[in-house]
Design a protein around this motif. Structure first.
Motif, PDB file in Angstrom:
ATOM      1  N   TYR A 207      27.706  52.140  29.160  1.00  0.00           N
ATOM      2  CA  TYR A 207      27.340  51.093  28.207  1.00  0.00           C
ATOM      3  C   TYR A 207      27.925  49.742  28.603  1.00  0.00           C
ATOM      4  O   TYR A 207      27.231  48.715  28.550  1.00  0.00           O
ATOM      5  N   LEU A 208      29.190  49.707  28.997  1.00  0.00           N
ATOM      6  CA  LEU A 208      29.821  48.434  29.336  1.00  0.00           C
ATOM      7  C   LEU A 208      29.176  47.797  30.573  1.00  0.00           C
ATOM      8  O   LEU A 208      29.057  46.572  30.651  1.00  0.00           O
ATOM      9  N   ASP A 209      28.751  48.620  31.510  1.00  0.00           N
ATOM     10  CA  ASP A 209      28.054  48.084  32.681  1.00  0.00           C
ATOM     11  C   ASP A 209      26.710  47.484  32.272  1.00  0.00           C
ATOM     12  O   ASP A 209      26.325  46.408  32.746  1.00  0.00           O
ATOM     13  N   GLN A 210      25.987  48.183  31.407  1.00  0.00           N
ATOM     14  CA  GLN A 210      24.695  47.671  30.931  1.00  0.00           C
ATOM     15  C   GLN A 210      24.884  46.400  30.121  1.00  0.00           C
ATOM     16  O   GLN A 210      24.099  45.443  30.243  1.00  0.00           O
ATOM     17  N   LEU A 211      25.920  46.386  29.287  1.00  0.00           N
ATOM     18  CA  LEU A 211      26.188  45.205  28.472  1.00  0.00           C
ATOM     19  C   LEU A 211      26.550  44.015  29.359  1.00  0.00           C
ATOM     20  O   LEU A 211      26.123  42.880  29.109  1.00  0.00           O
ATOM     21  N   THR A 212      27.320  44.270  30.392  1.00  0.00           N
ATOM     22  CA  THR A 212      27.688  43.203  31.335  1.00  0.00           C
ATOM     23  C   THR A 212      26.454  42.586  31.978  1.00  0.00           C
ATOM     24  O   THR A 212      26.310  41.355  32.031  1.00  0.00           O
ATOM     25  N   ALA A 213      25.541  43.439  32.473  1.00  0.00           N
ATOM     26  CA  ALA A 213      24.322  42.937  33.126  1.00  0.00           C
ATOM     27  C   ALA A 213      23.455  42.172  32.143  1.00  0.00           C
ATOM     28  O   ALA A 213      22.901  41.102  32.473  1.00  0.00           O
ATOM     29  N   ALA A 214      23.326  42.684  30.917  1.00  0.00           N
ATOM     30  CA  ALA A 214      22.491  42.026  29.914  1.00  0.00           C
ATOM     31  C   ALA A 214      23.091  40.686  29.493  1.00  0.00           C
ATOM     32  O   ALA A 214      22.368  39.679  29.354  1.00  0.00           O
TER      33      ALA A 214
END
Length: 235
Positions: A207-214
């Motif tokens: 989730y944190l990786d996806q949130l970072t990219a978004a």
């Protein structure tokens, strides 16, 4: 300041009948009345007790007596430092805003965001924070002083960090100089706070990786205050 108070308490208290001996110590004479007896270890014990008491019973049921009992001190030790439980909580909440979060400095926008999310998520997952923040938010709806202090703690603590991330990205050429910092703060801080504190939903793997990219993509889409950059004719 606390260090000064600690050094003041390292010497034995003078006898009440020896004012001349006390007058011979200019460093102690310059301290405010009563400051020499405000021991730092007692102050820190009270602060820790407040957080524990808030997590255990909430602001509404919290009392000076309960805080003193948990800290292992008398009520007078608390009242010497704060005149009411409201001022005690306001002081601690305001201190959170001053301390804030450590500013990431990884050299890239994505790296800074990822580190910020890791540190923030770890802090918000702490059971004490998970209990105290929602309780104070509920209390803030009834108490404007708590609302103001809480908004300052939650917003300014994150704002300085988010602003630092944005400015560093601008200086590296990763973001436009006209980026709307208020909108950037919402993009950076809003999603994780919403999920961790408001809905209190667990963070799935990645989730944190996806949130970072978004978040990075959203920040790059900001051209200026309220203006989004995109391929359409209305961009």
């Amino acid at each position: 300041m606390l260090g000064a108070m600690t050094s003041s308490t390292s010497a034995p208290d003078p006898a009440p009948s020896a004012p001349r001996d006390e007058a011979a110590k200019p460093a102690r004479r310059r301290a405010p009345a009563g400051a020499a007896v405000l021991r730092e270890d007692v102050t820190e014990a009270i602060r820790a007790a407040v957080f524990a008491e808030l997590a255990a019973v909430g602001y509404g049921r919290m009392s000076i007596e309960g805080v003193a009992r948990r800290a292992g001190v008398g009520k007078t030790a608390v009242y010497r430092r704060w005149r009411s439980k409201l001022h005690l909580v306001l002081d601690l909440v305001s201190a959170v805003a001053v301390q804030g979060l450590p500013a990431p400095d990884t050299g890239t926008l994505e790296g800074d965001l990822r580190l910020l999310y890791e540190v923030t998520s770890r802090a918000l997952r702490h059971p004490v924070a998970g209990q105290i923040i929602p309780d104070l938010q509920a209390e803030a709806a009834r108490n404007p002083e708590i609302r103001e202090a809480l908004e300052k703690a939650l917003r300014e603590g994150q704002h300085s960090v988010a602003s630092g991330i944005v400015q560093a990205a601008v200086s590296r050429g990763e973001l436009d100089a006209g980026v709307d910092e208020e909108l950037a703060l919402d993009l950076i801080s809003g999603p994780l706070y919403w999920r961790s504190v408001v809905t209190r939903a667990p963070l799935p793997k990645g989730y944190l990786d996806q949130l970072t990219a978004a978040a990075a993509a959203g920040l790059r889409a900001i051209q200026g205050p309220g203006v989004m950059r995109g391929p359409g004719p209305g961009a």
